[in-house]
Scaffold this motif. Structure first.
Motif, PDB file in Angstrom:
ATOM      1  N   GLN A 172     -14.073   3.065  -9.729  1.00 24.05           N
ATOM      2  CA  GLN A 172     -13.027   3.577 -10.608  1.00 24.05           C
ATOM      3  C   GLN A 172     -12.165   4.639  -9.923  1.00 24.05           C
ATOM      4  OE1 GLN A 172     -12.210   2.262 -13.607  1.00 24.05           O
ATOM      5  NE2 GLN A 172     -10.415   3.578 -13.435  1.00 24.05           N
ATOM      6  N   ASP A 173     -12.765   5.460  -9.070  1.00 28.53           N
ATOM      7  CA  ASP A 173     -11.979   6.446  -8.332  1.00 28.53           C
ATOM      8  C   ASP A 173     -10.969   5.761  -7.417  1.00 28.53           C
ATOM      9  OD1 ASP A 173     -13.321   8.554  -9.539  1.00 28.53           O
ATOM     10  OD2 ASP A 173     -14.784   8.735  -7.900  1.00 28.53           O
ATOM     11  N   GLY A 174     -11.390   4.693  -6.753  1.00 23.57           N
ATOM     12  CA  GLY A 174     -10.484   3.934  -5.908  1.00 23.57           C
ATOM     13  C   GLY A 174      -9.373   3.269  -6.696  1.00 23.57           C
ATOM     14  N   VAL A 175      -9.714   2.760  -7.880  1.00 21.09           N
ATOM     15  CA  VAL A 175      -8.708   2.158  -8.764  1.00 21.09           C
ATOM     16  C   VAL A 175      -7.673   3.199  -9.153  1.00 21.09           C
ATOM     17  CG1 VAL A 175      -8.342   1.191 -11.067  1.00 21.09           C
ATOM     18  CG2 VAL A 175     -10.203   0.336  -9.655  1.00 21.09           C
ATOM     19  N   ASP A 176      -8.149   4.362  -9.550  1.00 26.32           N
ATOM     20  CA  ASP A 176      -7.238   5.435  -9.968  1.00 26.32           C
ATOM     21  C   ASP A 176      -6.345   5.892  -8.815  1.00 26.32           C
ATOM     22  OD1 ASP A 176      -8.383   5.307 -12.477  1.00 26.32           O
ATOM     23  OD2 ASP A 176      -9.728   7.010 -12.138  1.00 26.32           O
ATOM     24  N   GLU A 177      -6.930   6.010  -7.631  1.00 28.97           N
ATOM     25  CA  GLU A 177      -6.146   6.449  -6.475  1.00 28.97           C
ATOM     26  C   GLU A 177      -5.061   5.429  -6.130  1.00 28.97           C
ATOM     27  OE1 GLU A 177      -6.568   7.598  -1.757  1.00 28.97           O
ATOM     28  OE2 GLU A 177      -8.375   7.296  -2.943  1.00 28.97           O
ATOM     29  N   ALA A 178      -5.447   4.163  -6.030  1.00 32.12           N
ATOM     30  CA  ALA A 178      -4.475   3.118  -5.687  1.00 32.12           C
ATOM     31  C   ALA A 178      -3.392   3.011  -6.756  1.00 32.12           C
ATOM     32  CB  ALA A 178      -5.176   1.781  -5.504  1.00 32.12           C
ATOM     33  N   SER A 179      -3.760   3.209  -8.003  1.00 27.32           N
ATOM     34  CA  SER A 179      -2.793   3.150  -9.104  1.00 27.32           C
ATOM     35  C   SER A 179      -1.761   4.262  -9.027  1.00 27.32           C
ATOM     36  CB  SER A 179      -3.515   3.226 -10.447  1.00 27.32           C
ATOM     37  OG  SER A 179      -4.351   2.123 -10.630  1.00 27.32           O
ATOM     38  N   SER A 180      -2.126   5.351  -8.386  1.00 30.25           N
ATOM     39  CA  SER A 180      -1.205   6.486  -8.300  1.00 30.25           C
ATOM     40  C   SER A 180      -0.210   6.348  -7.150  1.00 30.25           C
ATOM     41  CB  SER A 180      -1.990   7.795  -8.149  1.00 30.25           C
ATOM     42  OG  SER A 180      -2.589   7.874  -6.872  1.00 30.25           O
ATOM     43  N   TRP A 181      -0.407   5.394  -6.270  1.00 31.70           N
ATOM     44  CA  TRP A 181       0.454   5.253  -5.097  1.00 31.70           C
ATOM     45  C   TRP A 181       1.817   4.679  -5.407  1.00 31.70           C
ATOM     46  CZ3 TRP A 181      -3.559   2.715  -1.296  1.00 31.70           C
ATOM     47  CH2 TRP A 181      -4.528   3.677  -0.959  1.00 31.70           C
ATOM     48  N   VAL A 182       1.897   3.793  -6.391  1.00 36.70           N
ATOM     49  CA  VAL A 182       3.152   3.124  -6.731  1.00 36.70           C
ATOM     50  C   VAL A 182       3.274   3.040  -8.249  1.00 36.70           C
ATOM     51  CG1 VAL A 182       3.280   1.757  -4.597  1.00 36.70           C
ATOM     52  CG2 VAL A 182       2.100   0.826  -6.589  1.00 36.70           C
ATOM     53  N   SER A 183       4.415   2.621  -8.719  1.00 33.36           N
ATOM     54  CA  SER A 183       4.614   2.476 -10.162  1.00 33.36           C
ATOM     55  C   SER A 183       3.746   1.342 -10.693  1.00 33.36           C
ATOM     56  CB  SER A 183       6.083   2.189 -10.472  1.00 33.36           C
ATOM     57  OG  SER A 183       6.423   0.884 -10.053  1.00 33.36           O
ATOM     58  N   PRO A 184       3.445   1.359 -11.984  1.00 37.23           N
ATOM     59  CA  PRO A 184       2.653   0.264 -12.563  1.00 37.23           C
ATOM     60  C   PRO A 184       3.310  -1.112 -12.369  1.00 37.23           C
ATOM     61  CG  PRO A 184       2.762   2.096 -14.104  1.00 37.23           C
ATOM     62  CD  PRO A 184       3.697   2.422 -12.973  1.00 37.23           C
ATOM     63  N   GLU A 185       4.631  -1.142 -12.448  1.00 37.60           N
ATOM     64  CA  GLU A 185       5.345  -2.409 -12.259  1.00 37.60           C
ATOM     65  C   GLU A 185       5.170  -2.930 -10.834  1.00 37.60           C
ATOM     66  OE1 GLU A 185       6.842   0.401 -13.402  1.00 37.60           O
ATOM     67  OE2 GLU A 185       7.032  -0.091 -15.536  1.00 37.60           O
ATOM     68  N   ALA A 186       5.312  -2.024  -9.861  1.00 37.36           N
ATOM     69  CA  ALA A 186       5.152  -2.412  -8.457  1.00 37.36           C
ATOM     70  C   ALA A 186       3.720  -2.853  -8.184  1.00 37.36           C
ATOM     71  CB  ALA A 186       5.541  -1.254  -7.537  1.00 37.36           C
ATOM     72  N   LEU A 187       2.754  -2.146  -8.754  1.00 33.86           N
ATOM     73  CA  LEU A 187       1.353  -2.520  -8.557  1.00 33.86           C
ATOM     74  C   LEU A 187       1.089  -3.906  -9.149  1.00 33.86           C
ATOM     75  CD1 LEU A 187      -1.435  -1.710  -7.517  1.00 33.86           C
ATOM     76  CD2 LEU A 187      -1.860  -0.668  -9.754  1.00 33.86           C
ATOM     77  N   SER A 188       1.626  -4.160 -10.324  1.00 33.83           N
ATOM     78  CA  SER A 188       1.460  -5.466 -10.957  1.00 33.83           C
ATOM     79  C   SER A 188       2.063  -6.574 -10.106  1.00 33.83           C
ATOM     80  CB  SER A 188       2.121  -5.456 -12.340  1.00 33.83           C
ATOM     81  OG  SER A 188       2.021  -6.713 -12.948  1.00 33.83           O
ATOM     82  N   PHE A 189       3.242  -6.341  -9.574  1.00 27.73           N
ATOM     83  CA  PHE A 189       3.872  -7.324  -8.692  1.00 27.73           C
ATOM     84  C   PHE A 189       3.010  -7.558  -7.450  1.00 27.73           C
ATOM     85  CE2 PHE A 189       6.456  -8.311  -4.984  1.00 27.73           C
ATOM     86  CZ  PHE A 189       7.052  -9.500  -5.391  1.00 27.73           C
ATOM     87  N   GLY A 190       2.527  -6.486  -6.840  1.00 29.66           N
ATOM     88  CA  GLY A 190       1.709  -6.605  -5.633  1.00 29.66           C
ATOM     89  C   GLY A 190       0.408  -7.348  -5.878  1.00 29.66           C
ATOM     90  N   VAL A 191      -0.236  -7.072  -7.007  1.00 29.34           N
ATOM     91  CA  VAL A 191      -1.481  -7.768  -7.335  1.00 29.34           C
ATOM     92  C   VAL A 191      -1.204  -9.251  -7.573  1.00 29.34           C
ATOM     93  CG1 VAL A 191      -3.302  -7.996  -9.078  1.00 29.34           C
ATOM     94  CG2 VAL A 191      -2.685  -5.738  -8.214  1.00 29.34           C
ATOM     95  N   GLY A 192      -0.101  -9.562  -8.246  1.00 31.04           N
ATOM     96  CA  GLY A 192       0.266 -10.959  -8.459  1.00 31.04           C
ATOM     97  C   GLY A 192       0.549 -11.680  -7.152  1.00 31.04           C
ATOM     98  N   GLU A 193       1.246 -11.001  -6.252  1.00 36.50           N
ATOM     99  CA  GLU A 193       1.546 -11.590  -4.946  1.00 36.50           C
ATOM    100  C   GLU A 193       0.260 -11.809  -4.145  1.00 36.50           C
ATOM    101  OE1 GLU A 193       3.977 -13.242  -2.056  1.00 36.50           O
ATOM    102  OE2 GLU A 193       4.465 -12.690  -4.109  1.00 36.50           O
ATOM    103  N   LEU A 194      -0.650 -10.843  -4.192  1.00 36.43           N
ATOM    104  CA  LEU A 194      -1.933 -10.982  -3.505  1.00 36.43           C
ATOM    105  C   LEU A 194      -2.720 -12.153  -4.079  1.00 36.43           C
ATOM    106  CD1 LEU A 194      -4.048  -9.936  -1.491  1.00 36.43           C
ATOM    107  CD2 LEU A 194      -4.798  -8.334  -3.249  1.00 36.43           C
ATOM    108  N   ALA A 195      -2.735 -12.292  -5.385  1.00 30.89           N
ATOM    109  CA  ALA A 195      -3.445 -13.400  -6.023  1.00 30.89           C
ATOM    110  C   ALA A 195      -2.850 -14.734  -5.603  1.00 30.89           C
ATOM    111  CB  ALA A 195      -3.397 -13.247  -7.547  1.00 30.89           C
ATOM    112  N   SER A 196      -1.532 -14.827  -5.583  1.00 33.48           N
ATOM    113  CA  SER A 196      -0.874 -16.075  -5.180  1.00 33.48           C
ATOM    114  C   SER A 196      -1.233 -16.450  -3.751  1.00 33.48           C
ATOM    115  CB  SER A 196       0.643 -15.939  -5.298  1.00 33.48           C
ATOM    116  OG  SER A 196       1.019 -15.731  -6.623  1.00 33.48           O
ATOM    117  N   ARG A 197      -1.172 -15.474  -2.864  1.00 32.95           N
ATOM    118  CA  ARG A 197      -1.482 -15.745  -1.461  1.00 32.95           C
ATOM    119  C   ARG A 197      -2.948 -16.122  -1.282  1.00 32.95           C
ATOM    120  NH1 ARG A 197       1.933 -11.252   1.999  1.00 32.95           N
ATOM    121  NH2 ARG A 197       3.927 -11.605   0.943  1.00 32.95           N
ATOM    122  N   ALA A 198      -3.833 -15.471  -2.036  1.00 36.42           N
ATOM    123  CA  ALA A 198      -5.258 -15.777  -1.936  1.00 36.42           C
ATOM    124  C   ALA A 198      -5.547 -17.191  -2.429  1.00 36.42           C
ATOM    125  CB  ALA A 198      -6.067 -14.760  -2.736  1.00 36.42           C
TER     126      ALA A 198
END
Length: 98
Positions: free
Chosen positions: A47-73
């Motif tokens: 959870q600490d890692g989740v919170d830290e990574a979530s603070s690096w970019v906006s929620p919208e950008a994080l959502s886009f990045g996770v979607g892109e990672l999922a697509s590539r995977a």
């Protein structure tokens, strides 16, 4: 040749008087770094890692990045398994095959 390029690059980073241009602030994390860190932290129940990574970019950008990672995977796994991306995605989610 590399010495010539290095000298040219150094000149670009200095003022006409030879003084170094003010150092740039350390660049922040990009959305793909944030997405990768977020997904790894979620997979490890960190959870600490989740919170830290979530603070690096906006929620919208994080959502886009996770979607892109999922697509590539999914595409990568589909190639490795010689399956369609749809079949791989359904398998990963535990859904019945079509």
């Amino acid at each position: 040749m590399f010495d010539l390029l290095r000298k040219y690059a150094v000149r670009l980073g200095t003022s006409p008087r030879g003084q170094a241009v003010a150092e740039r602030k350390r660049r922040g994390h990009n959305l793909f770094e944030a997405a990768a860190a977020y997904v790894v932290a979620r997979a490890q129940d960190d959870q600490d890692g989740v919170d830290e990574a979530s603070s690096w970019v906006s929620p919208e950008a994080l959502s886009f990045g996770v979607g892109e990672l999922a697509s590539r995977a999914v595409l990568t796994l589909a190639r490795e398994r010689s399956m369609t991306p749809r079949a791989v995605a359904r398998d990963l989610l535990g859904l019945p095959a079509d």
